[in-house]
Design an enzyme around this catalytic site. Structure first.
Site, PDB file in Angstrom:
ATOM      1  N   ASN A 118      40.851  33.218  45.821  1.00 60.76           N
ATOM      2  CA  ASN A 118      40.970  33.583  44.671  1.00 60.76           C
ATOM      3  C   ASN A 118      42.657  33.035  44.178  1.00 60.76           C
ATOM      4  OD1 ASN A 118      39.075  36.579  43.652  1.00 60.76           O
ATOM      5  ND2 ASN A 118      38.434  34.442  44.567  1.00 60.76           N
TER       6      ASN A 118
ATOM      7  N   ASP B  22      31.370  40.397  41.541  1.00 63.75           N
ATOM      8  CA  ASP B  22      31.170  38.932  40.721  1.00 63.75           C
ATOM      9  C   ASP B  22      30.029  38.820  39.729  1.00 63.75           C
ATOM     10  OD1 ASP B  22      31.032  36.684  41.065  1.00 63.75           O
ATOM     11  OD2 ASP B  22      29.284  36.116  42.235  1.00 63.75           O
TER      12      ASP B  22
HETATM   13  C1  FPP Z   1      34.745  37.603  40.501  1.00 62.97           C
HETATM   14  O1  FPP Z   1      34.648  36.990  39.562  1.00 62.97           O
HETATM   15  C2  FPP Z   1      35.699  38.625  40.293  1.00 62.97           C
HETATM   16  C3  FPP Z   1      36.715  38.402  40.468  1.00 62.97           C
HETATM   17  C4  FPP Z   1      37.471  37.349  41.049  1.00 62.97           C
HETATM   18  C5  FPP Z   1      37.848  39.333  40.165  1.00 62.97           C
HETATM   19  C6  FPP Z   1      36.635  41.408  40.227  1.00 62.97           C
HETATM   20  C7  FPP Z   1      38.211  41.754  39.523  1.00 62.97           C
HETATM   21  C8  FPP Z   1      37.967  42.294  38.176  1.00 62.97           C
HETATM   22  C9  FPP Z   1      36.312  43.344  38.262  1.00 62.97           C
HETATM   23  C10 FPP Z   1      38.784  42.827  37.506  1.00 62.97           C
HETATM   24  C11 FPP Z   1      40.485  43.233  37.423  1.00 62.97           C
HETATM   25  C12 FPP Z   1      39.672  44.217  38.549  1.00 62.97           C
HETATM   26  C13 FPP Z   1      41.063  45.310  38.977  1.00 62.97           C
HETATM   27  C14 FPP Z   1      40.569  46.804  40.274  1.00 62.97           C
HETATM   28  C15 FPP Z   1      41.314  46.157  37.742  1.00 62.97           C
HETATM   29  P1  FPP Z   1      34.142  35.096  38.738  1.00 62.97           P
HETATM   30  O2  FPP Z   1      35.397  35.310  38.136  1.00 62.97           O
HETATM   31  O3  FPP Z   1      33.858  35.029  39.874  1.00 62.97           O
HETATM   32  O4  FPP Z   1      32.760  35.482  38.320  1.00 62.97           O
HETATM   33  P2  FPP Z   1      31.537  33.929  37.893  1.00 62.97           P
HETATM   34  O5  FPP Z   1      30.981  33.514  39.345  1.00 62.97           O
HETATM   35  O6  FPP Z   1      30.959  33.925  36.753  1.00 62.97           O
HETATM   36  O7  FPP Z   1      32.563  32.894  37.220  1.00 62.97           O
END
Ligand code: FPP
Length: 248
Positions: free
Chosen positions: A75, A27
């Site tokens: 998501n 996250d």
């Molecule tokens: C949460 O950050 C993360 C995600 C929703 C997706 C995770 C994806 C990756 C790490 C990149 C791509 C994955 C791979 C396997 C190559 P957020 O967007 O919820 O962050 P925030 O809470 O700060 O808004």
């Protein structure tokens, strides 16, 4: 073992007591970008680099199973541009890391509602899973379009269907039979769950499997998460006393 981590940290890690299965809620990509006045997309790109870093570290140290929460059922509700970017980053990761996974004996697996992913991602996923299918060095599980409740609903439907068809007696259903109908069938439950960026919640991740999992939450945003902190968390895990509901 792990040359880029300070020796003092490495020395305290007991390689005979490593967790067999680590799960990570990655996250904080969005906040990482916002802090830098960048678009959220840049945060996901930096997040993908952190994925590469942690997969390599796990392989180097000898972690048998790593499960990463890469995309949840919830998501899909994000703005279309963000969903498209995450899907293209995922495809890029599968295509660019395929050879490294083959060379490093890593088997790729996916858990979740894979049929909901775009066709090009499914094709890359299948290709990588097929080409790494016999690898035994480490299992990398990507949770994609994954939701713990959806997994439990799917399991319930499967077991109810067997009961309806007379293949199973409802009175004989056990925890093992339930576990065998989950996406994680055949895998041990996670020993350690790490969540980055400080939120104190589970967010529909591995609801059944984390019954006795040790939880570690760090304030570090996922794109900043690196080897040194990861190993410190493993050292913390090794100091914990796990009782599984029993007494000392
Ligand atoms: C949460 O950050 C993360 C995600 C929703 C997706 C995770 C994806 C990756 C790490 C990149 C791509 C994955 C791979 C396997 C190559 P957020 O967007 O919820 O962050 P925030 O809470 O700060 O808004």
């Amino acid at each position: 073992m792990n040359s880029s981590v300070s020796p003092a940290v490495n020395d305290r890690l007991d390689v005979s007591k490593l967790p067999g299965h680590i799960a990570i809620i990655m996250d904080g990509n969005g906040r990482w970008a916002e802090k830098r006045l960048m678009n959220r997309i840049k945060g996901h790109q930096a997040g993908a680099d952190a994925v590469r870093r942690i997969v390599r570290t796990c392989r180097e140290i000898g972690i048998p199973i790593l499960t990463l929460y890469a995309f949840s059922t919830e998501n899909w509700q994000r703005p279309e541009i963000e969903v498209t970017t995450l899907m293209s980053l995922l495809k890029k990761f599968l295509d660019s890391e395929r050879n490294e996974m083959i060379e490093n004996n890593i088997r790729l697996n996916a858990i979740g509602q894979i049929d909901k992913l775009p066709e090009d991602v499914r094709t890359s996923l299948k290709r990588t899973m097929d080409l790494t299918g016999k690898n035994k060095g480490m299992l990398l599980n990507l949770a994609l379009s994954y939701g713990g409740r959806a997994e439990i609903v799917d399991m319930t439907k499967a077991i109810a269907g067997k009961a309806r068809d007379g293949k199973i007696d409802p009175d004989s259903i056990t925890a093992e039979i339930v576990a065998d109908q989950l996406y994680t069938r055949g895998m041990p439950d996670p020993d350690l769950l790490i969540r980055t960026s400080g939120e104190l919640r589970i967010s529909n991740f591995l609801l059944w499997q984390i019954a006795y999992t040790e939880i570690f939450i760090t304030d570090t945003l996922w794109p900043d998460f690196g080897k040194d902190e990861f190993i410190r968390i493993l050292i913390d895990f090794q100091r914990r006393e796990r009782r599984f509901g029993n007494v000392r």
